[in-house]
Every structure is written in structure tokens, then in C-alpha cells.
Scaffold this active site. Structure first.
Site, PDB file in Angstrom:
ATOM      1  N   SER A 139       0.823  -1.214   0.000  1.00 39.29           N
ATOM      2  CA  SER A 139       0.000   0.000   0.000  1.00 39.29           C
ATOM      3  C   SER A 139       0.856   1.263   0.000  1.00 39.29           C
ATOM      4  O   SER A 139       0.621   2.188  -0.790  1.00 39.29           O
ATOM      5  CB  SER A 139      -0.947  -0.002   1.207  1.00 39.29           C
TER       6      SER A 139
ATOM      7  N   GLY B  77       6.880   9.509   8.600  1.00 40.39           N
ATOM      8  CA  GLY B  77       6.002  10.525   9.162  1.00 40.39           C
ATOM      9  C   GLY B  77       4.557  10.083   9.156  1.00 40.39           C
ATOM     10  O   GLY B  77       4.237   8.944   8.807  1.00 40.39           O
TER      11      GLY B  77
ATOM     12  N   LYS C 147       6.242   3.724  17.385  1.00 32.47           N
ATOM     13  CA  LYS C 147       4.852   4.186  17.452  1.00 32.47           C
ATOM     14  C   LYS C 147       3.879   3.071  17.106  1.00 32.47           C
ATOM     15  O   LYS C 147       2.720   3.098  17.535  1.00 32.47           O
ATOM     16  CB  LYS C 147       4.646   5.420  16.572  1.00 32.47           C
TER      17      LYS C 147
ATOM     18  N   GLU D 204       3.679  -4.583  11.592  1.00 34.40           N
ATOM     19  CA  GLU D 204       5.043  -4.364  12.086  1.00 34.40           C
ATOM     20  C   GLU D 204       5.093  -4.220  13.604  1.00 34.40           C
ATOM     21  O   GLU D 204       6.090  -4.568  14.236  1.00 34.40           O
ATOM     22  CB  GLU D 204       5.653  -3.124  11.427  1.00 34.40           C
TER      23      GLU D 204
END
Length: 338
Positions: free
Chosen positions: A13, A139, A194, A284
Site C-alpha cells: 500500500s 512521518g 509508534k 510491524e
């Protein structure tokens, strides 16, 4: 900027979305993958239905299964492959590359076993004779939004500011904008970690908790990401930027995020193997949780959210109990960085 030839390795993607951005900027884009049916679909139908049901790609984007053809005489190479195969693909590129290129990656993770960042893997596997300093493209960016040309701002980070500026110009246009940074450690660490916090935020939603709890896990998650990043040599200011808090917000609050969706399913009691099978995409945050936990243990860095997610995924602990246990942790100052 003059027209560049760019090989994008990985037609997932994000790789597909970035290929379209580069094509919109007038560059020659070669998208490489190893699934023959997918490559044929991109070349014949100009679609990538596995990831984007209603999107038609520009016919100028060409897809390849032959890696040597894909990277032949290109100006730059962008890695957008899963973390677990980054080293393998880098070895293949190293064996085929005959000229110097600007080398970029836009994946987010840490290598299991070695604990290495992806730029380090690329540095180890591809000779400096054939590449620039690595540029990290990272980002707050959902592929589902970038592919429809929604406004997106991210970071290009490299130890070589000129390489970062080159990539900034390569990608930037009226809907897609890059800012430069030289803190590669911080940008990569933030991008990888994150995903763990996004799993936790999704789990809170799946368990039925409200916005207060979600705000808490994102904020305290940022604190522990920063703690570990600083221990690894990052600039703490990086974590307040696009690749830090920006990426954490977009990944930790949206149904577009596969890590958030995985956490949501865990919170609702689904088994991890079923979640991974149903999603059909790499999550991930699952593998990164184990790597980050091991690094934190080795460096004695306090990361209670990561530890809670780790115990739930790898030790079979109840996700709700793991989260509630954090509420009885030792009292601390909000601004402790160790």
C-alpha cells in the site's frame, strides 16, 4: 527538479502510494515486486486491488518482477519492503547495482535478532561506493489518504543534509510535502516504536475504554518512545515533530492503521494468528514489540506500555490485566527521561 528514474521496491500500500506521488511529479517510476499476478495487474489493469479497491494508477507507472531491470540505470532506489526481508532484498540489490544511487527507505521497524534500524541494514549490505548516505522517509501518512492525494506532510532524514534535500525535492508537490532532518536515529526509532503504542491504543478501544484512556496511552507512549530514543542517541526534539508525535497520532487513532486494528481485535479477544491471517498484511508493531522490549531490558529503560503489550502478545497475559496493572505502577514525575 529534472526528471529522475526511481525504483520503488515493494508494491504494498505505501510503496504504491509513494510511486504515484513520484509519478505525479513527472519522474519515471519502476515498481518492483515478486508476486507475478500483482505485477501483471499493475501493468495491464493499472490497479493494485489487494490494497486499493477503487484506485486507478497512472499507466506510466511500470511494474517489474526482474530486480535487475527495475534498478538498471536509476537515479535513486526506495525500499518499501517489510522489515523482515529488508536485509535479503538489500543483498540482492548489492549484487546487481553497477552505479551510485541515492538510497532511501520508507519502512518502519527494527530487525528481529540484531535489533538494528533499517538504515543500518542498508549501510551494512550495500557498499558506500554505490550509494549515498541513507535517506529515511517517515512521518504521519496513511497510504489510503496519500493515494487519493490528500494533504500529507512527512520527513526526509539523513546524516547528509544534501541527500535529504534531494529527497525533499523529489517528493514534494501541492499535496505532499517533506521537511528535512539529520536525526536518523530519532526518526527511525519514532517510526518503529509508534506501532507498538498504536497496538495498545487499539486494544483500549477494543476493550471499550474511552478517549481519556486513549489520550493517556498516546501521551505516555510518546514519553517512553522518547526515553528509549534518547538512550540510542536521538535528539529529543525529533519526537515532537512529524515523525514522532505526528506519526503517533495518525497511527494510534485511526482505523486506517493496521497496528491499531490489530490491537482493537486483541482487545476484543481475537487470537493473534487469526488477526494476522484476516488482515493479510504485515503488522510491524507485533515484531517490533519484541525487539523494543529486548532493547529496553538491555539498556534498563522504563517502557511500561511496551512491556504490557509484550506480555500480552508473547507471554499470553490477559491484555486488560496487563493494561490495568500499569495503573498501580510506582508514582513518577511526568518529565522523567530515564
Amino acid at each position: 527538479m529534472t526528471k529522475q528514474k526511481i525504483a520503488v521496491l515493494g508494491p504494498g500500500s505505501w510503496g504504491t502510494a509513494l510511486a504515484q506521488v513520484l509519478n505525479d511529479n513527472g519522474h519515471e517510476v519502476r515498481l518492483w515486486g515478486n508476486v507475478v499476478e500483482q505485477i501483471e495487474e499493475i501493468n495491464t489493469n493499472h490497479t493494485n486491488q489487494r490494497y486499493f479497491k477503487d484506485i486507478t494508477l497512472d499507466s506510466k507507472i511500470k511494474a517489474y518482477t526482474n530486480l535487475e531491470e527495475a534498478i538498471n540505470n536509476v537515479d535513486s532506489i526506495l525500499f518499501v519492503v517489510p522489515t523482515k526481508v529488508t536485509r535479503l532484498v538489500a543483498k540482492q540489490v548489492a549484487n546487481l547495482l553497477k552505479h551510485k544511487v541515492v538510497l532511501m527507505h520508507a519502512s518502519k521497524g527494527l530487525e528481529p535478532g540484531t535489533h538494528e534500524r533499517l538504515s543500518t541494514i542498508l549501510e551494512e549490505e550495500i557498499s558506500e561506493q554505490y550509494r549515498s548516505d541513507i535517506v529515511v522517509v517517515s512521518g504521519p501518512s496513511h497510504a489510503e489518504e496519500a493515494i487519493v492525494r490528500d494533504i500529507t506532510l512527512i520527513t526526509a532524514a539523513s546524516k547528509d543534509i544534501e541527500a535529504a534535500k534531494y529527497v525533499q525535492k523529489l517528493f514534494s508537490n501541492h499535496y505532499f510535502r517533506l521537511y528535512t532532518n539529520t536525526d536518523v536515529v530519532g526518526v527511525e526509532t519514532a517510526g518503529a516504536l509508534k506501532n507498538i503504542i498504536a497496538v495498545g491504543a487499539g486494544a483500549l478501544h477494543g476493550l471499550g475504554y474511552g478517549d481519556n484512556a486513549k489520550a493517556a496511552i498516546i501521551t505516555r507512549g510518546l514519553a517512553e518512545i522518547t526515553r528509549l530514543g534518547v538512550q540510542l542517541g536521538a535528539d529529543p526534539l525529533t519526537f515532537s515533530g512529524l515523525s514522532g508525535v505526528g506519526d503517533l497520532i495518525v497511527t494510534g487513532t485511526s482505523v486506517h492503521s493496521r497496528n491499531w486494528r490489530a490491537g482493537d481485535a486483541l482487545g476484543r479477544g481475537e487470537k493473534l494468528e487469526d488477526i494476522e491471517k484476516n488482515m493479510g498484511m504485515v503488522i510491524e508493531g507485533i515484531s517490533t514489540t519484541k525487539v523494543a522490549y529486548e532493547i529496553a531490558q538491555n539498556l534498563n529503560v522504563y517502557m511500561p506500555i511496551t512491556e504490557a503489550i509484550y506480555k500480552s502478545i508473547y507471554e499470553g497475559a490477559n491484555i486488560k490485566d496487563s493494561i490495568l496493572d500499569m495503573m498501580s505502577n510506582e508514582f513518577r514525575s511526568e518529565n522523567e527521561w530515564h
